[in-house]
Design an enzyme around this catalytic site. Sequence first.
Site, PDB file in Angstrom:
ATOM      1  N   PHE A 112       1.885  -0.860  -5.524  1.00 16.37           N
ATOM      2  CA  PHE A 112       3.391  -1.177  -5.937  1.00 16.37           C
ATOM      3  C   PHE A 112       3.278   0.872  -5.842  1.00 16.37           C
ATOM      4  O   PHE A 112       2.410   0.985  -5.040  1.00 16.37           O
ATOM      5  CB  PHE A 112       3.341  -0.411  -7.556  1.00 16.37           C
ATOM      6  CG  PHE A 112       3.147  -2.198  -7.210  1.00 16.37           C
ATOM      7  CD1 PHE A 112       1.995  -2.973  -8.443  1.00 16.37           C
ATOM      8  CD2 PHE A 112       4.110  -2.875  -8.022  1.00 16.37           C
ATOM      9  CE1 PHE A 112       2.406  -4.137  -9.262  1.00 16.37           C
ATOM     10  CE2 PHE A 112       4.513  -3.669  -8.629  1.00 16.37           C
ATOM     11  CZ  PHE A 112       2.968  -4.191  -9.411  1.00 16.37           C
ATOM     12  N   ASP A 113       4.365   0.989  -4.338  1.00 23.49           N
ATOM     13  CA  ASP A 113       4.673   2.610  -4.688  1.00 23.49           C
ATOM     14  C   ASP A 113       4.973   2.931  -5.625  1.00 23.49           C
ATOM     15  O   ASP A 113       5.542   2.315  -6.900  1.00 23.49           O
ATOM     16  CB  ASP A 113       5.723   2.450  -3.294  1.00 23.49           C
ATOM     17  CG  ASP A 113       6.163   3.832  -3.363  1.00 23.49           C
ATOM     18  OD1 ASP A 113       7.478   3.771  -2.848  1.00 23.49           O
ATOM     19  OD2 ASP A 113       5.818   4.835  -3.611  1.00 23.49           O
TER      20      ASP A 113
END
Lengths: 259, 371
Positions: B211-212
């Site tokens: 995930f960012d």
Amino acid sequence: MVSTVQNTDIEQKDAEHAVVVAMTFKAVFGSDDGDDVYGAGVAFTLLQALQTVNERLLLENPSEMLLFDIILITTDRQQQQQSDRIMSSTRHHGLQIHRFCFSCEDDFTDSLLQNKVHLFLSTDKNETVQAASRGVLSALVDHQTTLCSSQQLKVVFCGDSIVQPDADINAASRQAAEVFSAQLGEMRRRFGALDSPLSIVVMTSSGGRDSCCSALRTLRTRGLSVDEAHCLAGAPRGIILSVLRPHFQLSDGLSGLQD
Amino acid sequence: MNVNNGQTLSISGQDSTRNGSSSSRAPWEDARMVLKPTTPTRKPKPPKPENAITIAVSARVLFNMEKEQHIYEHQGMEEYIKYQVEHETEPFNPGPAFSFVKALEAVNARLRELYQESEELFDVVLVTNNHAYVGLRLINTINHHRLFIERFCMTGGNSPIGYLKAYHTNLYLSADPVKVREALEEGIAAATMFTPEKMKEVSDNQLRVAFDGDAVLFSDESERIFKAHGLDKFFEHEKAHENKPLDHGPLKGFLEALGKLQKKFYAKGQRMDCPIRTYLVTARSAASSGTRALKTLRSWGLEIDEALFLAGAPKGPMLEKIRPHIFFDDQMFHVEGAAELGTVACHVPYGIAQRVIKKGFMDKDASPSGQ
């Protein structure tokens, strides 16, 4: 004593080539409030949707004969005696009902057979069971039907029953379902994939993808191409149906809804 | 063995063999299958939607339908349907979401070993705009690849959003950015999946999700500061607010769901061998702005296995090392960078980054509705 009267206000359909749909008084008009004119029943949007299909069919081909032929049928003696009020209420609402069949409890299923009804719609489960036992394809309509579209007729075929048919279905019922599927299939073919006034849905409730696959193939052999397919595999039906908003559901030969 | 008549005799995927448990069926059950071939297969029952972690995938991300998509765009709907029906028995090749779905099934197999009665499992639902005429080819393909997908919605051109809600969808993956935006607006975690030109090989026994941070797990509040006032102001702001948790972003719920499943493995002493691994891959720096990110996660009670603070360096090479099955970012720049190096990257069209027009990228996003 049954009498069948034509609605002279509107053009008659050719019953030989049409899809004959019979709806009960209660479905069309709901209950009797004692007024001169009956109020709208749960099947109003359904009537409008059937009318939309007819209009679109005639647009594609003005000499189209495969149209919906709609009959209002009374199923008790009390309604049978209200023939004038029924006809004037129909006129009042501008309903596209082609014929009136004034019969009572004892002979309403006879009337269905005499009029070669392909599909019988009622708000009363007992009536649908009775009709089905005489081999007439039947379905229930209820208050959910009022929330449906008047611009597109949406019919759900309950796949689990196609795949694992109930042992109680008689051969006549099975045949009625096949005939209706084929008629619907032909009607559906008059339109393209998008913007069709008729939408065919298959829904399987308990089986896995294989049962939905079988249902799709079975309907295909009957000449019916399916628009939407929903395979629930045990997920709750109610909420999916509330998104789908079908006008009615068909189980092969059985009288309509499960749960 | 490929049985394409709609009756499969295999249990959920071949993963159970791979993971060491040879067969969960007793010998008499095998005999029953041979004697009564019309009995429904011995696949495990799908969990109830409210208990499961539901991942909805569209047909175009699950399978490679590029050729068919081309026919749809250039020759129209009727030709497209005709082509599909003519090739009904030809299975599609895997698409970008395929390895992700296989990894989900592998996790399910491990969960079922440890918790036979639990319904806390992944449930993959195919949600596609296709008509049911095309549906048979999709079902044949699912059978061919032995995927465990028992639920599907083929909406025949209607919006899938209502059905996503009905299935309590935890994550929706589609190739169509319009639908993804609609889903996000309805509060459903969603992302547009892209196909890398060359997909790197990924693990088949550990699900890896990357995930960012900002505008994916977290809200876009800090990104707004960066865009409005620049990097220095951003650092100042993050330092000043280090102990104030960020607001949550659209994919926080999905990370939470993964964490819930991870804890089930830890409870059975399988922390070191956990088949789920999560990664934070952020442009924040470890020295400064990263602290707020970690503290936020901790305040939510969420763990992330690895946090990679790139301080603005490109994400592609790092992701290439990690080899996640899926990577979520709100900026197309990073999504494309990741895809260039073989990572299956998904765009989360959320937050301030979407209002910045990037030349050239926007055209690639467009795809016909009705698909």
